[in-house]
Write a protein that holds these residues in place. Structure first.
Motif, PDB file in Angstrom:
ATOM      1  N   SER A  13     -30.774 -15.406 -21.265  1.00 39.30           N
ATOM      2  CA  SER A  13     -30.149 -15.667 -22.565  1.00 39.30           C
ATOM      3  C   SER A  13     -29.078 -14.631 -22.904  1.00 39.30           C
ATOM      4  N   GLU A  14     -29.281 -13.367 -22.519  1.00 39.88           N
ATOM      5  CA  GLU A  14     -28.273 -12.356 -22.806  1.00 39.88           C
ATOM      6  C   GLU A  14     -26.998 -12.625 -22.009  1.00 39.88           C
ATOM      7  N   VAL A  51     -23.074 -13.459 -23.315  1.00 40.68           N
ATOM      8  CA  VAL A  51     -21.832 -12.813 -22.875  1.00 40.68           C
ATOM      9  C   VAL A  51     -20.805 -13.880 -22.500  1.00 40.68           C
ATOM     10  N   VAL A  52     -21.223 -14.840 -21.705  1.00 42.47           N
ATOM     11  CA  VAL A  52     -20.309 -15.904 -21.283  1.00 42.47           C
ATOM     12  C   VAL A  52     -19.856 -16.713 -22.493  1.00 42.47           C
ATOM     13  N   GLY A  60     -11.675 -17.879 -25.834  1.00 36.15           N
ATOM     14  CA  GLY A  60     -10.833 -18.976 -25.367  1.00 36.15           C
ATOM     15  C   GLY A  60     -10.709 -20.076 -26.408  1.00 36.15           C
ATOM     16  N   SER A  61     -11.776 -20.281 -27.184  1.00 34.79           N
ATOM     17  CA  SER A  61     -11.740 -21.303 -28.235  1.00 34.79           C
ATOM     18  C   SER A  61     -10.756 -20.926 -29.335  1.00 34.79           C
ATOM     19  N   VAL A  62     -10.767 -19.666 -29.736  1.00 32.59           N
ATOM     20  CA  VAL A  62      -9.839 -19.222 -30.782  1.00 32.59           C
ATOM     21  C   VAL A  62      -8.405 -19.376 -30.297  1.00 32.59           C
ATOM     22  N   TYR A  63      -8.151 -18.978 -29.057  1.00 31.18           N
ATOM     23  CA  TYR A  63      -6.807 -19.119 -28.485  1.00 31.18           C
ATOM     24  C   TYR A  63      -6.405 -20.598 -28.407  1.00 31.18           C
ATOM     25  N   THR A  64      -7.347 -21.443 -27.971  1.00 30.21           N
ATOM     26  CA  THR A  64      -7.058 -22.871 -27.834  1.00 30.21           C
ATOM     27  C   THR A  64      -6.868 -23.537 -29.189  1.00 30.21           C
ATOM     28  N   GLY A  97     -22.609 -21.407 -29.711  1.00 32.43           N
ATOM     29  CA  GLY A  97     -21.305 -21.877 -29.260  1.00 32.43           C
ATOM     30  C   GLY A  97     -21.417 -22.850 -28.109  1.00 32.43           C
ATOM     31  N   PHE A  98     -21.589 -22.327 -26.925  1.00 32.97           N
ATOM     32  CA  PHE A  98     -21.598 -23.164 -25.734  1.00 32.97           C
ATOM     33  C   PHE A  98     -23.006 -23.444 -25.218  1.00 32.97           C
ATOM     34  N   TRP A  99     -24.018 -22.957 -25.900  1.00 31.37           N
ATOM     35  CA  TRP A  99     -25.402 -23.268 -25.540  1.00 31.37           C
ATOM     36  C   TRP A  99     -26.269 -23.061 -26.775  1.00 31.37           C
ATOM     37  N   GLY A 100     -27.470 -23.563 -26.713  1.00 30.76           N
ATOM     38  CA  GLY A 100     -28.384 -23.406 -27.829  1.00 30.76           C
ATOM     39  C   GLY A 100     -29.763 -23.928 -27.474  1.00 30.76           C
ATOM     40  N   TYR A 101     -30.674 -23.773 -28.400  1.00 33.13           N
ATOM     41  CA  TYR A 101     -32.017 -24.309 -28.197  1.00 33.13           C
ATOM     42  C   TYR A 101     -32.703 -24.464 -29.546  1.00 33.13           C
TER      43      TYR A 101
END
Length: 151
Positions: free
Chosen positions: A46-47, A51-52, A59-63, A125-129
């Motif tokens: 999970s850590e 990070v990823v 990248g999302s803010v830039y996009t 963001g890109f994962w969750g549970y």
């Protein structure tokens, strides 16, 4: 064949955590590959996912800014290679986090629908549970698992 032992943990707030070891046989060539990539193993806990995900959020803010910055060329009738690349970046960096939020919300709504409680809802963001709590029948547990994909 070489036997590899990996620690396995179950997640859950308010639930006793289970620590055990899973063992499985692996061909020696795969064991060598696993050894070479062991410094990258943190990416699969999970850590590491945090990070990823943090890097992807950059990248999302830039996009998010790029279609605003290039609004005239992006929204015109001519599709260029730059427009195509930007559309792919929007699909990955902006649509996936929203899809993950909807997916995890589906698990939470199904848990509440069958009378359970949600102990933990994590959207990173890109994962969750989601950690459901309650006494569920096999069908209800199946419904909670399926509901994320149906949302």
């Amino acid at each position: 064949m070489q036997v590899i032992s990996l620690p396995a943990r179950s997640r859950g707030a308010g639930i006793a955590r289970l620590d055990m070891t899973m063992s499985f046989a692996m061909p020696s060539s795969l064991a060598t590959v696993a050894f070479l990539f062991s410094p990258l193993a943190f990416l699969f806990d999970s850590e590491g996912f945090d990070v990823v995900s943090f890097l992807f959020c950059g990248g999302s803010v830039y996009t998010l800014w790029r279609p605003i910055e290039r609004r005239k060329s992006f929204w015109d009738r001519t599709i260029t290679l730059d427009d195509y690349i930007l559309a792919q970046q929007v699909a990955f960096f902006l649509c996936i986090p929203l899809a993950v939020l909807v997916h995890e919300s589906g698990h939470a709504l199904a848990t509440w629908q069958v009378g359970g409680q949600v102990l933990e809802f994590q959207w990173r963001g890109f994962w969750g549970y989601v950690v459901p709590y309650g006494t569920f029948s096999q069908l209800e547990f199946w419904w909670i698992a399926l509901a994320g994909n149906l949302a």
